[in-house]
Structures are given as structure tokens and as C-alpha cells.
Design a protein around this motif. Sequence first.
Motif, PDB file in Angstrom:
ATOM      1  N   LYS A 122       5.929  19.158  11.287  1.00  7.28           N
ATOM      2  CA  LYS A 122       4.693  19.748  10.766  1.00  7.28           C
ATOM      3  C   LYS A 122       4.713  21.262  10.909  1.00  7.28           C
ATOM      4  N   ASP A 123       5.208  21.749  12.053  1.00  4.48           N
ATOM      5  CA  ASP A 123       5.301  23.197  12.253  1.00  4.48           C
ATOM      6  C   ASP A 123       6.241  23.831  11.232  1.00  4.48           C
ATOM      7  N   ARG A 124       7.355  23.169  10.945  1.00  6.49           N
ATOM      8  CA  ARG A 124       8.315  23.682   9.960  1.00  6.49           C
ATOM      9  C   ARG A 124       7.684  23.757   8.577  1.00  6.49           C
ATOM     10  N   LEU A 125       6.940  22.702   8.248  1.00  8.56           N
ATOM     11  CA  LEU A 125       6.316  22.696   6.928  1.00  8.56           C
ATOM     12  C   LEU A 125       5.272  23.803   6.808  1.00  8.56           C
ATOM     13  N   LYS A 126       4.548  24.067   7.889  1.00 12.19           N
ATOM     14  CA  LYS A 126       3.560  25.149   7.862  1.00 12.19           C
ATOM     15  C   LYS A 126       4.249  26.502   7.701  1.00 12.19           C
ATOM     16  N   GLU A 127       5.374  26.682   8.404  1.00 10.98           N
ATOM     17  CA  GLU A 127       6.103  27.953   8.341  1.00 10.98           C
ATOM     18  C   GLU A 127       6.779  28.158   6.993  1.00 10.98           C
ATOM     19  N   ASN A 128       7.465  27.131   6.517  1.00 11.12           N
ATOM     20  CA  ASN A 128       8.373  27.293   5.380  1.00 11.12           C
ATOM     21  C   ASN A 128       7.853  26.731   4.067  1.00 11.12           C
ATOM     22  N   GLY A 129       6.769  26.065   4.064  1.00  9.03           N
ATOM     23  CA  GLY A 129       6.344  25.396   2.850  1.00  9.03           C
ATOM     24  C   GLY A 129       6.826  23.960   2.910  1.00  9.03           C
ATOM     25  N   SER A 130       7.183  23.377   1.788  1.00  7.69           N
ATOM     26  CA  SER A 130       7.665  21.998   1.800  1.00  7.69           C
ATOM     27  C   SER A 130       9.106  21.949   1.331  1.00  7.69           C
ATOM     28  N   MET A 131       9.799  20.877   1.711  1.00  2.94           N
ATOM     29  CA  MET A 131      11.188  20.694   1.279  1.00  2.94           C
ATOM     30  C   MET A 131      11.244  19.534   0.303  1.00  2.94           C
ATOM     31  N   PRO A 140       5.499  28.929  -0.152  1.00  2.16           N
ATOM     32  CA  PRO A 140       4.260  29.332  -0.822  1.00  2.16           C
ATOM     33  C   PRO A 140       4.516  30.596  -1.641  1.00  2.16           C
ATOM     34  N   SER A 141       3.756  30.762  -2.676  1.00  2.12           N
ATOM     35  CA  SER A 141       3.982  31.927  -3.540  1.00  2.12           C
ATOM     36  C   SER A 141       3.686  33.207  -2.776  1.00  2.12           C
TER      37      SER A 141
END
Length: 152
Positions: A122-131, A140-141
Motif C-alpha cells: 500500500k505504501d508503494r502504491l501511494k508513493e509510485n502510483g499503480s503498477m 500520477p500525472s
Amino acid sequence: MKHEKQHWRKKSYQKVNLETKLLVVDQILSGQLSNNQASKKYEVPRTTIAYWLRKYSTLVQRNTGMSKNDEIKKLKERIEELEFQKDFQQDIIADMELITGVDMSKKSLPKTLAKEIEKKKKDRLKENGSMDVLGYLSKPSTKDSKHNKNKK
């Protein structure tokens, strides 16, 4: 004629020299003999052998010169090293789960570790967006990130 049993007849033992004591202790510590086997083989009480083992271990500890504080310090360093390895492995598992989309940790790891990995994901997704499935990041744009920076 009846033979009367003699109660508590103490068994007599011969004195054992230092070389034999060290030999017995060495054989027990190396796993060649158990306490019971050594007791029977050398005709020495098990309690005496236990005493020798305690005495020998303190002697070895004095000779190695490692104090309790040094031992604690060494163990703390080892704990830090193992914590680092655990975090690194969890990061790899979290990344693989994000890339492949398969929750491997929930199936094969204890619940506490699986929860930690889920939190890392979840932390990775918040930092990097989604994979996506191929492992490409959909960040994110730039407009969104500039907008978020202005809010802070």
C-alpha cells in the motif's frame, strides 16, 4: 532364610583426575556421549558430571573473555542484520506481488508477515502510483503532483 534388603546403600566412587574430567566434558559437549552414557562408562554420578559441565562452561567463558555486555552487543548487531534482511525480503515480495498481481504472502506466510507485506504494498502504491501486470508504473500525472505540493 530371608535376605533383608539394605536400604540406601551408598555407592562408593573413586576420585577422578582433571584429565578424565575434561575428557568426559569434552565428549559430552561434542555429542559423543550423553550424560547418562558418560555416567555409566566412567562410573561417575550424573550430578557430578552436571557439576563438571557447569564448572567447565564458566571456565571456557572466562578464557574467551567475552563479557555479558559484549555478548549483548553482538546479539543486538545480529538482530539488526536480520531485521534488515527481513525488510529487504519483504520489499522484494511486495514488489513481486504488485508486478504479478498474485498475493503470495497471504497463502504461504504467517499472518503477521503477510500484514507487513500488505502495508508495504500500500505504501508503494501511494508513493509510485499503480503498477500494471507488466510491471510498468502508472505514476500520477505531473499536474496532480504539482497540485498536491501546492496544498502542502
